[in-house]
Structure formats: structure tokens, C-alpha cells
Enzyme design. Structure first.
Site, PDB file in Angstrom:
ATOM      1  N   SER A 126      -7.796  -1.538   0.210  1.00 56.11           N
ATOM      2  CA  SER A 126      -8.003  -1.954  -1.179  1.00 56.11           C
ATOM      3  C   SER A 126      -7.992  -3.468  -1.344  1.00 56.11           C
ATOM      4  O   SER A 126      -7.403  -4.191  -0.534  1.00 56.11           O
ATOM      5  CB  SER A 126      -6.859  -1.331  -1.994  1.00 56.11           C
ATOM      6  OG  SER A 126      -6.689  -1.943  -3.235  1.00 56.11           O
ATOM      7  N   TYR A 150       1.852  -0.945  -3.801  1.00 57.47           N
ATOM      8  CA  TYR A 150       0.624  -0.277  -3.345  1.00 57.47           C
ATOM      9  C   TYR A 150      -0.110  -1.144  -2.324  1.00 57.47           C
ATOM     10  O   TYR A 150      -0.499  -0.679  -1.247  1.00 57.47           O
ATOM     11  CB  TYR A 150      -0.261  -0.016  -4.563  1.00 57.47           C
ATOM     12  CG  TYR A 150      -1.629   0.554  -4.274  1.00 57.47           C
ATOM     13  CD1 TYR A 150      -1.801   1.902  -3.971  1.00 57.47           C
ATOM     14  CD2 TYR A 150      -2.767  -0.253  -4.339  1.00 57.47           C
ATOM     15  CE1 TYR A 150      -3.062   2.428  -3.738  1.00 57.47           C
ATOM     16  CE2 TYR A 150      -4.025   0.267  -4.106  1.00 57.47           C
ATOM     17  CZ  TYR A 150      -4.173   1.604  -3.805  1.00 57.47           C
ATOM     18  OH  TYR A 150      -5.421   2.111  -3.570  1.00 57.47           O
ATOM     19  N   LYS A 154      -0.713  -0.309   1.630  1.00 56.40           N
ATOM     20  CA  LYS A 154      -2.063  -0.258   2.207  1.00 56.40           C
ATOM     21  C   LYS A 154      -2.166  -1.244   3.367  1.00 56.40           C
ATOM     22  O   LYS A 154      -2.777  -0.943   4.409  1.00 56.40           O
ATOM     23  CB  LYS A 154      -3.106  -0.580   1.133  1.00 56.40           C
ATOM     24  CG  LYS A 154      -3.334   0.550   0.124  1.00 56.40           C
ATOM     25  CD  LYS A 154      -4.135   1.692   0.733  1.00 56.40           C
ATOM     26  CE  LYS A 154      -4.458   2.794  -0.250  1.00 56.40           C
ATOM     27  NZ  LYS A 154      -5.156   3.939   0.388  1.00 56.40           N
TER      28      LYS A 154
END
Lengths: 325, 325
Positions: A126, A150, A154
Site C-alpha cells: 500500500s 496498517y 504492510k
């Protein structure tokens, strides 16, 4: 040829499965086309609407190694690992994000290592792995500096996939996705949920709130292009990819104001007028830490493609997903 | 003031404990000097030679959460997390490296999160987080690209410590160490073991093998400076450090040939003649992926210091560690 899709009941997972069912085959590691005999959808809930003998569904906790043992075998040649807790939720529920975004990814790679057949694993990362002081256009060698849990999770999974690939345990491919717009369906707990909502809701006759200012720049890709990139990411030869397993996918760089202007061009001022601007500092903090563009030269040279413009992205949503009332 | 040192029976851990016992106090988070009442050494084996009531030893598996519960309590104000599987061993024993370098680090941070008192955690990372095509001098914003499992595991632990700090679960400080030279004692399983061996063994009258060519460039720091940096890393105020918790420590950039020339200047040609050159491709592959220098401007501005020259490093070893026969 057997395929596994984690997050298989999710929006991308289902769409990927439908595309793979439609095309019916994928190349193996030697480039020979092989008929797809089975697609295993792994998710916390079952996907609905599949009426195809090639679909097998396994429901349960992706961070449970016993479930991964059932889902992944030495016959699993292509593993699309899409299961994730989205950015907003991983920030508010730290433990859940760590378990699904980090621990499940580690367990999935461990399962592959133990199987020993070096499957191709396609992992979606991402824009959220970047953050802090960034150049105007992020480069392949820009340091990861996630400003959300997050993004950190990732980034960690990227490092794992790279090392498992270097060691020969998997043949991994990390695709760093732009923000996906326009997602069909309902808003979700991603900080970027509005990037679909400000187009989707007005087109469906509903008003919607935009939580960031019109000057905020986003890096976007449509669902149909994401699916094409996922399949292309699987198809790429190991030699073409080389040692660096992470690819920054191409995208369209637009400001939120330009997105609403595109909506007005495609669907009219009445539709675009359904966007209400109401600042949300928590969302703005996460979104503003992400890059608004990155250099996709390598991805383009590897054959990945993106949408031509945000107007095209709006039209693709209307063509693919807008239900006629 | 209670201190925890993981890897407390190791070379750095013991030396750090002795320095802390000698100075007797550390500042708390408000900058007030506090007497050190206890230092808990956590390691797989007990350290020997400590005769001080302030030392408590806990032996066992650092990747066992029950052991971490005993070692870390709400009274643990300073946690120096030094326990690690070294580079060469983490490459040959993948599972062990993952368990100690990644899983134990994660469990240690989880233990701190659950305790809820936001301790200062000082974590040692490494040149090994960098690799691939590198600029001549690595910058603060150079992308991590580890080419060994050790480097990948250290990079992951860096990301975890940064995110746990951002969330306020710990007040973390990641010190990226240069290669430590000259380590006393015996060779170990680090790929960089020779960086101490080519100085230490000749000074102790023994011949030694150098597995890389004289042109290979290393970034080095002496043990006494590493200890000073660890304590300075603890002492730094949270405000001075800011959001980015990782600091590239200063070091001395020399080629292996220059190291042997320094040995000759300090100890004579006979001593330097005890180095035998014999190429080892496995070691060379790992070592050559590491940067030979990085920009330490930020570290220097934060008050970290290094040795003045490699000649000084050789003299420091002779002064601190060379036993008189």
C-alpha cells in the site's frame, strides 16, 4: 493448476476469482498455460453468488495455522494473499491489525516454506508504507516510513516476502497498490474509504461527506486495473522481476478537488453537488501522510498498466458497478 | 530505577551492565537522576563474574512470553534489548533467527504494551538492514533493502519499535550500530566476525584468516563507544529524538586493507603479518551488501560520538581487552 485467494470473500478477492474463472487458465512457472482446476477462497465468511465446481470455500481465522494447512498444499501454485484489516480499523484495533496483517502473513509464508514447493505468492501492499517527509514523487529507493499501524504491518510483510523469496521458500511478488477508487458497495473502515464514497454515493443519488480538503493529492487505481495488475503480477517471470520483489504500481495522481471536478464533467453538477466538505482530523492525519504520486517507471517497464485519467476511472465505475435503479 | 538487559550475558550486555553498575544512576524520563536499584540480565545462560546485589539474572528462552513476564514489569524503566542471533547464524538457521530476532522482539514489545508504563526501550539494529544498490554514503532516507535474514529481521523489529513508539506503548530508540570492532574473546558466527578477528588474533599471537578482500569497506565502532552510545540513546529526551526513532550511529569508514595497515602502525609488521587472505564467497556476499559508510549528521547533532580513527580503535582494544600473557 490450483489457486488460493485469501480475503477471497472480499471485494477484490471475489472479482479476482470471477476473472480467473472466466479466463480459465494461468501460466505455470515455465510459462506453459495450465487449466485452473480449483480456486480456494479463504475468508472469515463465505463468498456468495459463486455457482462453479472449481470454487472451494474455506471459512475461518486466517491467523490460525491449522486453517492455513487446509488452505495451502503443495498443489497451491498461485497464492493471492489479499486478506487484511484496513487502515482505519488497524489503527483503532491494534491487536486485530497485528494478528491479521502481520501474524497471518508470517504464518502463510511459513506454511509455504514447510510445503517446500516454492509457490508464487502475490501480496498487496500500500501507499501507507510511506510517510513523513516525502519527495513530491516517491522513488523506488525512498525509505519506508509508515505513519499508521496498517502501513507498518504492510511494510513488515513486504520485508518478510522479500526474505522468503531470497531464501527460495516462495517466489514472491509484492504489489504496492495505489488507493483503489471507485470501490463498489458500502463505505468501509479504511481511512481512504471516502476516495470511493465521494464518487459512488453521489452517482447513487446519495449525499456524502468528504473528510479531507480539496487540495489533498491521492494516487489512485480502478478496481478493473487492480485485478489486471494482480494477474500480471502472478504472470511475470521470476527473471523479469529480479531480486527486488516489490513493485510500485502505476496510478493516477489527482487532488480530491480534481476528483469532484471529474465527477461533475462525467455526471453533471447536480451529482457533484452531493459532496459535502467536513474535515475529520483523524482521517486527514493518515491520508496526508501518504504519497500523492510515485515513480512507476519500473512497473511500466514490467508491463503493468493503469487508467488513463480519473474521468476514465469514474466511467469504469459507471460501466462495471453502477446498478440501474 | 530498574534496568533490563536482554542478551545480558553477551559481550555487550555484560559490558553495559558493568558500566551501569559503575555509574550507579540514570536519568528518568523527566531528566532527574535516579539510583539504579536493580539490573536484570536476561539470557539463555547466566553471566559470570558479577558480585553485586543489584544484579538479578533470569535465564531461559527470550522468545518465551512467560519469561518476558518475569523479566519486564511496570518497574522496568530502561530496557536494553540486545539479544540476537548473529548474521551468519540467522542465515544458516532460519527458524532460530526468526524466533529470536523477530518473534522475541515482538513479544518484548507486547509485554511492554500490556504493562502500560511506556518504558524506554533501546534496540540495536545494524548496517545489515541496507543492501542492494547503495549510494556511496547511505542517508537517513535511504530505503532498507536487507540481503540477509538477519538484516530483514532487524529491519522488521525497527518498524515494530517505531510503530509501538508512535502509538505510545513504548518510548523506543533504535540505534543502528556500525560493525563492532574489536570484539574481545573468540570468533562468533557473525559474517563480520573477521572484522574483530583480523586485529584480535594477531595481537594475541595467533594467525587468522581474512575471508574478504582488502578493498572491502566497513563502517566500524569500538566496544567502548558502543556502550557510550547505548547509554546516550537511553538518556536522550523524547523531544530531542522526535517522531523518527531510528538513529544511524557515527562510525569510522575504513577498508579491510586499511585496518591491517593500522594494525601494522600500532603493533608492527610481525603482528600484521599474521593475517592470511583466503576468500570465502558466502561471507563476502553478506558483507559486500552492507554499506561502508552512512551519513551520521543526525546522530552527531544528537550528541552521539565515535572513535577518531581505526588506529584509536586498535589502541582501545589493547587498553581495554588485551590480556598480558
Amino acid at each position: 493448476m490450483q489457486v488460493v485467494i485469501t480475503g477471497g470473500a472480499g471485494f477484490l478477492g471475489q472479482r479476482l476469482a470471477r476473472q480467473l474463472l472466466a479466463q480459465g487458465s494461468l501460466p505455470d512457472s515455465t510459462g506453459q498455460l495450465q487449466t485452473i482446476s480449483k480456486i480456494v477462497l479463504v475468508d472469515i465468511v463465505a463468498a456468495t453468488g459463486f455457482d462453479d465446481a472449481r470454487i472451494e470455500q474455506i471459512t475461518g481465522d486466517i491467523a490460525d495455522s491449522a486453517l492455513l494447512e487446509r488452505a495451502i498444499t503443495t498443489e497451491s501454485s498461485a497464492i493471492f494473499h489479499l486478506a487484511a484489516i484496513v487502515s482505519g480499523q488497524a489503527e483503532s484495533d491494534f491487536e486485530l491489525g497485528m494478528r491479521i496483517n502481520l501474524e497471518a502473513s508470517r504464518l502463510l509464508l511459513e506454511r509455504c516454506r514447510i510445503c517446500g514447493h516454492q509457490p508464487r505468492v502475490i501480496f498487496t501492499s500500500s501507499v501507507a508504507v510511506f510517510g513523513g517527509e516525502l519527495p513530491a514523487v516517491v522513488q523506488d529507493n525512498t525509505a519506508l516510513n509508515p505513519q499508521s499501524s496498517y502501513g507498518a504491518q504492510k511494510a513488515i510483510a513486504e520485508l518478510l516476502l522479500n526474505d522468503y523469496s531470497r531464501k527460495g521458500f516462495v517466489d514472491g511478488r509484492v504489489l504496492r497498490l495505489p488507493t483503489i477508487s471507485v470501490r463498489p458497495g458500502k463505505p468501509n473502515k479504511a481511512a481512504s474509504s471516502f476516495a470511493s464514497g465521494i464518487i459512488r454515493e453521489p452517482l447513487n443519488g446519495e449525499s456524502t461527506v468528504c473528510p479531507v480538503g480539496p487540495e489533498v493529492r491521492l494516487w489512485l487505481l480502478s478496481p478493473r486495473k487492480v485485478i489486471a495488475c494482480l494477474i500480471h503480477g502472478y504472470t511475470l517471470s521470476t527473471e523479469a522481476l529480479g531480486a527486488r520483489r516489490t513493485v510500485n504500481l502505476p496510478g493516477v495522481s489527482v487532488t480530491v478537488g480534481e476528483m469532484v471536478a471529474a465527477l461533475e464533467r462525467v455526471a453533471g453538477a447536480d451529482v457533484a453537488g452531493r459532496v459535502e466538505w467536513k474535515h475529520d482530523p483523524a482521517i486527514d492525519r493518515i491520508i496526508s501522510s501518504w504519497p500523492g504520486a510515485w515513480d512507476a517507471t519500473r512497473a511500466t517497464s514490467l508491463g503493468f498498466t493503469c487508467d488513463a485519467s480519473f474521468d476514465d476511472i469514474v466511467r469504469a465505475y459507471i460501466a462495471d458497478d453502477l446498478s440501474v435503479a
